[in-house]
Motif scaffolding. Structure first.
Motif: not given
Length: 228
Positions: A109-119, A135-150
């Protein structure tokens, strides 16, 4: 059989591993293979896929993929098992795959995450209705090295209510998936191409649905609307 003392713990570069799991798919259309597989695993008898492209405020095109089914849904307490890597609700505590489950590695299901927004939005027979977004999984990883959801939110707040007549169900909305920014991949979403992919490369078109006792009587109906 080793004789040494085990001292050196193996570490994982979390950000890099997350990035690899999210982006390392051979074909962007695996979004649909994974979604249909998950819907079957949850006992869905109706699956709806709608691909829509609307003009944005800056004259750009906003692509949205909606995948909706009337399967068992996901309990709120299991929300992490959708977003986590290698943490699947289809595997028991002894790392044994539960009977008649297809997706179980916790990667698909992580194939879904390469997007600006996944809900996502879920409804269960226990009366739970909830949604969450990443929100923007790849951008989160680039900035923080971690990934969060709401935290969980009300589906109506993001326009993702499931049909009231359904006892349960699940919905994934992928907004501006990066895979389809280039024309090389974008054309794959044309209705005829997407229809043929689903017939040839997903559970919808395999002979398994004829002989697998767990799904052959499911009589799942599939509705598809690709880009014209």
């Amino acid at each position: 059989g080793g004789k040494g003392t085990f001292r050196g713990k193996v570490h994982v570069n979390e950000g890099y591993e997350l990035y690899q799991v999210i982006t390392d798919f051979g074909d962007a259309l695996e979004i649909f293979r994974e979604a249909i597989q998950n819907s079957y695993d949850e006992g869905a008898t109706e699956i709806y896929i709608n691909v829509d492209e609307k003009k944005g405020l800056r004259d750009d095109k906003i692509l949205t993929i909606d995948i909706i089914d009337n399967g068992a849904g996901l309990a709120k307490e299991n929300v992490a098992k959708f977003f986590d890597v290698a943490n699947s609700s289809k595997v028991d505590d002894g790392y044994i795959v539960k009977p008649n489950k297809h997706g179980y590695k916790g990667h698909g299901a992580k194939v879904f995450f390469n997007a600006k927004l996944v809900q996502i939005s879920s409804k269960t027979k226990d009366g739970e209705c909830w949604a969450s977004e990443m929100v923007d999984a790849v951008g989160q990883i680039s900035e923080k090295g971690e990934l969060y959801y709401s935290d969980t939110i009300n589906p109506s707040d993001i326009g993702m209510e499931l049909p009231v007549e359904w006892e349960s169900g699940f919905m994934v909305r992928i907004i501006s998936p990066y895979y389809f920014l280039s024309y090389h991949n974008r054309y794959k979403l044309n209705h005829i191409n997407l229809r043929d992919y689903c017939k040839w490369f997903t559970l919808m078109g395999t002979i398994e649905i004829l002989y697998n006792d767990s799904i052959k009587d499911q009589n799942t109906v599939f509705y598809l609307n690709g880009v014209l």
